[in-house]
Write a protein that holds these residues in place. Structure first.
Motif, PDB file in Angstrom:
ATOM      1  N   ALA A  29     -18.233   9.695 -34.782  1.00 29.93           N
ATOM      2  CA  ALA A  29     -19.430   9.946 -35.578  1.00 29.93           C
ATOM      3  C   ALA A  29     -19.548   8.889 -36.659  1.00 29.93           C
ATOM      4  O   ALA A  29     -18.570   8.526 -37.307  1.00 29.93           O
ATOM      5  CB  ALA A  29     -19.365  11.332 -36.201  1.00 29.93           C
ATOM      6  N   LYS A  30     -20.763   8.384 -36.833  1.00 29.36           N
ATOM      7  CA  LYS A  30     -21.012   7.413 -37.889  1.00 29.36           C
ATOM      8  C   LYS A  30     -21.024   8.138 -39.221  1.00 29.36           C
ATOM      9  O   LYS A  30     -21.531   9.253 -39.317  1.00 29.36           O
ATOM     10  CB  LYS A  30     -22.366   6.730 -37.683  1.00 29.36           C
ATOM     11  N   PRO A  31     -20.482   7.513 -40.262  1.00 28.96           N
ATOM     12  CA  PRO A  31     -20.551   8.159 -41.561  1.00 28.96           C
ATOM     13  C   PRO A  31     -21.999   8.262 -42.013  1.00 28.96           C
ATOM     14  O   PRO A  31     -22.808   7.382 -41.737  1.00 28.96           O
ATOM     15  CB  PRO A  31     -19.746   7.234 -42.482  1.00 28.96           C
ATOM     16  N   ALA A  32     -22.312   9.339 -42.692  1.00 31.77           N
ATOM     17  CA  ALA A  32     -23.679   9.540 -43.172  1.00 31.77           C
ATOM     18  C   ALA A  32     -24.028   8.449 -44.163  1.00 31.77           C
ATOM     19  O   ALA A  32     -23.269   8.147 -45.071  1.00 31.77           O
ATOM     20  CB  ALA A  32     -23.804  10.909 -43.826  1.00 31.77           C
ATOM     21  N   ASP A  33     -25.179   7.831 -43.956  1.00 30.43           N
ATOM     22  CA  ASP A  33     -25.634   6.767 -44.849  1.00 30.43           C
ATOM     23  C   ASP A  33     -26.456   7.399 -45.952  1.00 30.43           C
ATOM     24  O   ASP A  33     -27.605   7.754 -45.757  1.00 30.43           O
ATOM     25  CB  ASP A  33     -26.472   5.751 -44.062  1.00 30.43           C
ATOM     26  N   ASP A  34     -25.858   7.578 -47.094  1.00 30.97           N
ATOM     27  CA  ASP A  34     -26.548   8.179 -48.227  1.00 30.97           C
ATOM     28  C   ASP A  34     -27.321   7.087 -48.937  1.00 30.97           C
ATOM     29  O   ASP A  34     -26.749   6.226 -49.587  1.00 30.97           O
ATOM     30  CB  ASP A  34     -25.537   8.837 -49.169  1.00 30.97           C
ATOM     31  N   SER A  35     -28.660   7.105 -48.796  1.00 25.01           N
ATOM     32  CA  SER A  35     -29.478   6.027 -49.338  1.00 25.01           C
ATOM     33  C   SER A  35     -29.390   5.957 -50.859  1.00 25.01           C
ATOM     34  O   SER A  35     -29.689   4.933 -51.444  1.00 25.01           O
ATOM     35  CB  SER A  35     -30.934   6.195 -48.895  1.00 25.01           C
ATOM     36  N   ASP A  36     -28.979   7.046 -51.522  1.00 23.75           N
ATOM     37  CA  ASP A  36     -28.863   7.024 -52.971  1.00 23.75           C
ATOM     38  C   ASP A  36     -27.679   6.187 -53.431  1.00 23.75           C
ATOM     39  O   ASP A  36     -27.640   5.724 -54.557  1.00 23.75           O
ATOM     40  CB  ASP A  36     -28.718   8.449 -53.518  1.00 23.75           C
ATOM     41  N   GLN A  37     -26.667   5.979 -52.566  1.00 27.57           N
ATOM     42  CA  GLN A  37     -25.469   5.256 -52.955  1.00 27.57           C
ATOM     43  C   GLN A  37     -25.429   3.837 -52.388  1.00 27.57           C
ATOM     44  O   GLN A  37     -24.440   3.155 -52.509  1.00 27.57           O
ATOM     45  CB  GLN A  37     -24.230   6.013 -52.482  1.00 27.57           C
ATOM     46  N   SER A  38     -26.498   3.375 -51.762  1.00 21.18           N
ATOM     47  CA  SER A  38     -26.498   2.052 -51.159  1.00 21.18           C
ATOM     48  C   SER A  38     -27.005   1.014 -52.151  1.00 21.18           C
ATOM     49  O   SER A  38     -27.392   1.331 -53.266  1.00 21.18           O
ATOM     50  CB  SER A  38     -27.363   2.056 -49.900  1.00 21.18           C
ATOM     51  N   ASP A  39     -27.014  -0.247 -51.714  1.00 24.39           N
ATOM     52  CA  ASP A  39     -27.476  -1.348 -52.549  1.00 24.39           C
ATOM     53  C   ASP A  39     -28.967  -1.597 -52.391  1.00 24.39           C
ATOM     54  O   ASP A  39     -29.446  -2.679 -52.679  1.00 24.39           O
ATOM     55  CB  ASP A  39     -26.710  -2.625 -52.189  1.00 24.39           C
ATOM     56  N   ASP A  40     -29.717  -0.597 -51.915  1.00 24.05           N
ATOM     57  CA  ASP A  40     -31.154  -0.767 -51.716  1.00 24.05           C
ATOM     58  C   ASP A  40     -31.875  -0.882 -53.050  1.00 24.05           C
ATOM     59  O   ASP A  40     -31.570  -0.169 -53.997  1.00 24.05           O
ATOM     60  CB  ASP A  40     -31.748   0.428 -50.966  1.00 24.05           C
ATOM     61  N   ILE A  41     -32.833  -1.797 -53.100  1.00 25.03           N
ATOM     62  CA  ILE A  41     -33.751  -1.893 -54.227  1.00 25.03           C
ATOM     63  C   ILE A  41     -35.116  -1.529 -53.667  1.00 25.03           C
ATOM     64  O   ILE A  41     -35.686  -2.276 -52.871  1.00 25.03           O
ATOM     65  CB  ILE A  41     -33.774  -3.316 -54.818  1.00 25.03           C
ATOM     66  N   VAL A  42     -35.616  -0.356 -54.026  1.00 28.32           N
ATOM     67  CA  VAL A  42     -36.912   0.082 -53.526  1.00 28.32           C
ATOM     68  C   VAL A  42     -37.987  -0.683 -54.279  1.00 28.32           C
ATOM     69  O   VAL A  42     -38.090  -0.606 -55.498  1.00 28.32           O
ATOM     70  CB  VAL A  42     -37.091   1.604 -53.693  1.00 28.32           C
TER      71      VAL A  42
END
Length: 107
Positions: A29-42
């Protein structure tokens, strides 16, 4: 029975023996990608469920235009979307006037 028939039978048995010695690959299983903890800049929200973001993934910078959904109170990225490399983004940006002209021609 001809020697060809025996040879085929031997090949089948050999391949059956191989399948017994090699266990099928396990699915991890792939680890859940929590978008709040990523390096994304919205950069902006295009609509309720679509957003444009800039992110660093595997050491490369991507411009991501993607749909999101909510599951268990978390906003997660969906399958529908596109990630553009910086070169692809620059190509698209350089053609912005052509896109605007095509839009006005069709309107």
């Amino acid at each position: 029975m001809s020697s060809r028939g025996k040879r085929k039978d031997e090949d089948v048995r050999a391949s059956d023996d191989e399948s017994e010695t090699h266990a099928p690959a396990k699915k991890v299983a792939k680890p859940a990608d929590d978008s709040d903890q990523s390096d994304d800049i919205v950069v902006c929200n295009i609509s309720k469920n679509r957003r444009v973001s800039v992110r660093n993934w595997n050491g490369k910078i991507w411009i991501d235009i993607r749909e999101f959904y909510v599951k268990d109170g978390k906003t997660l990225p969906g399958k529908k979307g596109i990630s553009l490399s910086v070169d692809q983004w620059n190509t698209l940006r350089n053609h912005a006037e052509d896109i605007e002209k095509a839009l006005s021609d069709l309107s």
